[in-house]
Design a protein around this motif. Structure first.
Motif, short mmCIF file in Angstrom:
data_model
loop_
_atom_site.label_atom_id
_atom_site.label_comp_id
_atom_site.label_asym_id
_atom_site.label_seq_id
_atom_site.Cartn_x
_atom_site.Cartn_y
_atom_site.Cartn_z
N HIS A 17 0.70 -1.16 0.06
CA HIS A 17 -0.18 -0.03 0.02
C HIS A 17 0.82 1.25 0.12
N HIS A 28 -4.93 7.21 4.73
CA HIS A 28 -5.32 7.09 3.49
C HIS A 28 -6.69 6.17 3.64
N GLU A 29 -7.70 6.73 3.18
CA GLU A 29 -8.91 6.02 3.35
C GLU A 29 -8.95 4.54 2.76
N ASP A 30 -7.94 4.40 1.95
CA ASP A 30 -8.08 2.84 1.02
C ASP A 30 -6.78 2.06 1.65
#
Lengths: 794, 163
Positions: A90, A151-153
């Protein structure tokens, strides 16, 4: 007169300009340039609702205001993720100007260009950005709880997770080895954030030539070649139309190997947009809140060992705080987890790290690059084993050393260059013997007793490290001898005060047999040398030093070939002394290198006396051969590259004696000793200087420096007034001794030295304070109030 | 929003120089950007690091904490003015001899500070030398060679004075 300068403390060739104010640092350039300034986020985590620039439009001298919406093409995309890794599942990087969300205080939101910096800042102050504030994530432990996301994801805020395991001699896992060991310990360690903090911040100055459609950029960077490629890619320019130059750079220490910084692409873009020179010079507050930090880690350690203190199994779990973005990948925690082992054989090893997002400034390498944390972990472990067994701390270390006859020694791990972690050479028992002698280890108990009798509390500490230096993939060197006898050396990597102009000139003068005064060296200028990686990981001397030596050897061979013809001699009988090629033992049969350079370049046109000698009617020539022989090129020059199979491993051991005040808990370093092995020394004066400076930064990290973030993600000490960098009064005199075990991996037998001084200092100082106080020291830095609190809690 | 500008006359390194500057213009910016004397460096913009130190009427001041207008009519010496007859001064020579600089960014501030210090105290003790450099930050050298250079500069100065 000898020209052998390799190994001599030659005075620096940089100094003449730097002591007279004639250096050319970034902000010294571009007198006519427009100035850029940035509106930066005041919040650690927020959504940008609206940007209103209307009030700024009346500012006198305002030229342009840019937000993310103005950026075209690739410039509007996130900045590059420089070092991808399969474990970095990520990875996230920032936009050059924030798009919708800001993730740390200091993130650039708006760029303003104006006639001068004062006016640009006036305009910045009038730009109104409305934010919707989001929950910030501060600290690794809050990050892994994953309640709020940076980070939202990115679930759980985990950017990367990596496990490396090395089985023990009988194939057992670290867990098995620890569980089966006669003794076990388990503990937690904390290291705080610090930062490179060069005295000169970053800066970019760009000149667009509209007629030529080309761009020249100056950046205070550790890698001009790579900044160049980044700019070409981001601006959609052909590479040959972009040149990047690192001028004199006022210190780097890692922060300037990170690239491209938002400003490094935005300023050149603005220069092109505006068809006018633009410059941005970072101020100190900007540096604190927008340039990288490093060091912050939490480590959980389990170790199993035998009655002699030999480690049988070691397990380390690392929580690494990489801040808001991961542009430099996970190099820092990889280095921590691999270099942690130091000079030791630890039986079975398991290391696991989670590299996590927080709403703070991003983390990329700072001198030492993850090693100080790894060494802190290993050396604290050694001290704890010694304390548990009631043994001398150096005895436990010696029991675990890799022995001199065990090289090359394979640690069974994958290093930061993607290659096996195999130590090339070293002599750790000898280094420890030298260190104990230098600091007076064996007689310290009496000294301590004497001090105690006077009511003083002193302690001694030790720390050992191994440092992979000179990582690849390559560097190159170009050497040209011109018809005036001057030697022009260039290499692509950059300089930030390491004295490259001097040491590379020493190498060239030695290899070519010319006086050093004839040699000039250019680094970090893509006009002179376009292929390079950069200056980091104590690699410049190893990589460019060897590349330049190899290039010199090519030039030397060519010079001897041409001279042999002129002197009607066998090239094998020739040598070069003081710039003259001569037949060994017959000084009269000689020809200056300047003349050889003339002969190397057959000319049609003469433009000076020297050149006349190489023109077509000047002398007899063979009619049956072309003027430039087959396989030859005109000119007395050569280019070569050095690309090592893997890193070379320098090592060192430090010891310190500290005094702690029984009442005030003040901590003073009374003595500091360093034994250092970087293979063959090119210039001992410069190596010592590197060690002194590294130790000073280490002392900063051990006793003073930290980045104090509050729970809102505000950096509370973002100034030199509050971030306590050591002055002369805080740094001890460093006593040094050198051991030289040459590297078998490169022609010059050298290893890197740039980071050596800083690496073990926190471990050494912790060891010494622990010895003085009898209290376990498990977190760094340690201030007098921290020590006071530890005393109270005892 | 046009700012009022002020005419200032400074004697810099023995040369009369003139500039027209807004009242808020820092002396450091005036020297560097109006007069082109970029040897004076700015490291922190708030008087902590000492890189911007120049001599104002012979005394060390932080040029980043001094407004150009307040220096009007005064004499200023910057690092560019320390050499005598093209020869580096004892302090400058000592810094090169002792490897007391690496990146060189903080160096002009040390040189100016020490020039004034050694004028007033030509034979400093260890402690006095330490005190003299303790107001300037250097991130490269660890200060050890800077301290060495203070004493070497004192020696060179004494030799020169005696010659």
């Amino acid at each position: 007169m000898t020209t052998k300068l390799f190994g001599e403390p030659v005075r620096r060739r940089e100094d003449a300009r730097l002591i007279t104010g004639q250096g050319r640092y970034l902000d010294d350039l571009g007198a006519g340039a427009l100035a850029a300034a940035f509106v930066r986020s005041p919040h650690a985590h927020a959504r940008i609702v609206d940007i209103d620039v209307s009030a700024a439009l009346d500012v006198e001298g305002l030229v342009a205001i840019y937000t993310w919406e103005d950026l075209p093409g690739a410039l509007a995309e996130p900045l590059p993720l420089l070092i991808p890794h399969p474990a970095l599942t990520h990875g996230r990087t920032a936009y050059p100007l924030a798009r919708e969300i800001v993730r740390h205080v200091g993130e650039p939101v708006v760029m303003v260009v104006a006639r001068d910096r004062y006016l640009a800042e006036d305009a910045c102050a009038l730009i109104r950005v409305d934010y919707e504030i989001l929950k910030p994530v501060v600290g690794v432990e809050e990050a892994v709880r994953g309640v709020h996301l940076v980070h939202e994801d990115v679930p759980g805020n985990v950017g990367a997770h990596l496990v490396q395991e090395v089985p023990g001699p009988a194939g057992q896992t670290a867990w098995e080895a620890i569980d089966a060991a006669p003794h076990r310990l388990e503990f937690r360690l904390d290291v705080e954030r610090s930062a490179s903090m060069p005295l000169e911040g970053k800066g970019v100055y760009a000149r667009w030539d509209a007629d030529d459609e080309s761009l020249r950029v100056y950046s205070s960077t550790q890698t001009s070649t790579s900044v160049r490629m980044a700019i070409a890619a981001k601006l959609g320019l052909p590479l040959p139309k972009v040149e990047v130059i690192a001028p004199d750079v006022g210190g780097g220490f890692g922060v300037k190997i990170m690239h491209p910084w938002p400003e490094e692409v935005l300023v050149p873009w603005a220069a092109r947009q505006l068809n006018h020179e633009v410059k941005w010079t970072e101020d100190r507050r900007e540096h604190f809140v927008s340039s990288s930090h490093e060091r912050g880690q939490v480590q959980h350690v389990r170790v199993g060992f035998d009655d002699d203190g030999r480690v049988l199994g070691l397990e380390v779990e690392i929580l690494h705080d990489h801040g808001a973005y991961t542009p430099y990948g996970i190099i820092v925690p990889i280095i921590t987890s691999t270099q942690l082992l130091g000079p030791y054989k630890v039986g079975a090893y398991r290391v696991e790290f989670s590299s996590v997002y927080t709403n703070t400034v991003q983390v990329t390498p700072y001198r030492g690059a993850g090693r100080p944390q790894g060494v802190f972990c290993m050396e604290r472990t050694m001290d704890k084993i010694a304390a548990y067994l009631g043994k001398d701390r150096t005895e436990v270390r010696a029991a675990n050393f890799i022995q001199p006859d065990e090289f090359p020694y394979d640690q069974g791990l994958t290093f930061q260059d993607g290659r096996p972690l195999i130590y090339d050479s070293g002599d750790y028992p000898e280094a420890l013997r030298m260190l104990k002698e230098l600091i007076g280890w064996d007689s310290f108990p009496e000294e301590k007793a004497r001090a105690a009798a006077e009511g003083r509390r002193i302690g001694i500490g030790v720390g050992c490290y191994v440092e992979g230096t000179g990582v690849g993939p390559y560097e190159g060197g170009h050497v040209q001898i011109t018809s005036d006898g001057r030697v022009h050396v260039s290499t692509g990597l950059t300089s930030q005060g390491q004295g490259h102009e001097t040491v590379f000139a020493q190498i060239a003068a030695t290899e070519l047999g010319v006086p050093i005064e004839k040699v000039s060296v250019v680094t970090g200028d893509t006009r002179r040398f376009g292929y390079a990686v950069g200056t980091f990981a104590s690699r410049a001397a190893v990589m460019s030093g060897n590349a330049i030596a190899l290039a010199c050897r090519k030039v030397r061979e060519k010079a001897l070939r041409i001279a042999a013809e002129a002197l009607e001699a066998d090239p094998r009988d020739l040598e070069i002394t003081d710039g003259m090629v001569h037949v060994s033992g017959v000084p009269s049969a000689s020809i200056p290198l300047a003349t050889v350079a003339v002969l190397s370049n057959p000319l049609r046109y003469a433009f000076d006396e020297e050149a006349r000698r190489a023109t077509q009617f000047a002398g007899p020539a063979s009619d049956d051969r072309p003027p430039v022989a087959e396989g030859e090129e005109p000119g007395l020059e050569g280019r070569d590259y050095y690309s090592p199979i893997r890193s070379t491993f320098a090592a060192g051991m430090h010891a310190a004696i500290v005094e702690t005040d029984p009442d005030t808990a003040e901590i003073k370093i009374l003595r500091y000793a360093v034994v250092h092995d970087c293979g063959r020394l090119i210039n001992p004066m410069i190596v010592e200087g590197q060690i002194h400076g590294g130790v000073a930064q280490g002392v900063g990290g051990a006793l003073y420096e930290k980045m104090v973030y509050d729970e809102h993600g505000q950096l509370l000490n973002a100034s030199f007034m509050d971030f306590l960098m050591p002055y002369a009064t805080e740094v001890p005199r460093v006593e040094t001794a050198h051991l030289e075990t040459p590297s078998p991996l490169n022609p010059l037998g050298i290893k890197g030295a740039g980071e050596a001084g800083v690496i073990p200092v926190s471990a050494v100082v912790a060891s010494a304070i622990e010895d003085a106080e009898g209290i376990p020291i498990d977190r760094m830095p340690i201030s007098p109030s921290d020590l006071h609190a530890l005393r109270q809690a005892r | 929003m046009n700012e009022t500008r002020h005419h200032v006359t400074l004697t810099v390194n023995g040369v009369v120089r003139e500039a027209t500057v807004p009242g808020r213009r820092l002396l450091s910016d005036c020297l560097r950007h109006d007069l082109g004397l970029t040897g004076t460096h700015v490291g922190c913009e708030h008087g902590v690091c000492g890189a911007c130190t120049v001599l104002l009427d012979g005394e060390p001041v932080r040029s980043c904490l001094t407004l150009a207008v307040t220096a009007d009519g005064h004499e200023i010496t910057t690092v560019e003015g320390l050499a005598r007859d093209g020869e580096p001064s004892p302090v400058q020579r000592a810094f090169a001899e002792c490897h007391a600089l690496q990146c060189g960014f903080c160096t002009p501030g040390f040189l100016c500070t020490l020039t004034a210090f050694l004028r007033d105290n030509p034979a400093p003790t260890e402690e006095e030398a330490l005190e003299a450099v303790a107001g300037n930050l250097c991130r490269c050298t660890g200060y050890q060679n800077i301290l060495k250079a203070v004493h070497r500069a004192a020696e060179l100065q004494a030799e020169e004075g005696g010659a």
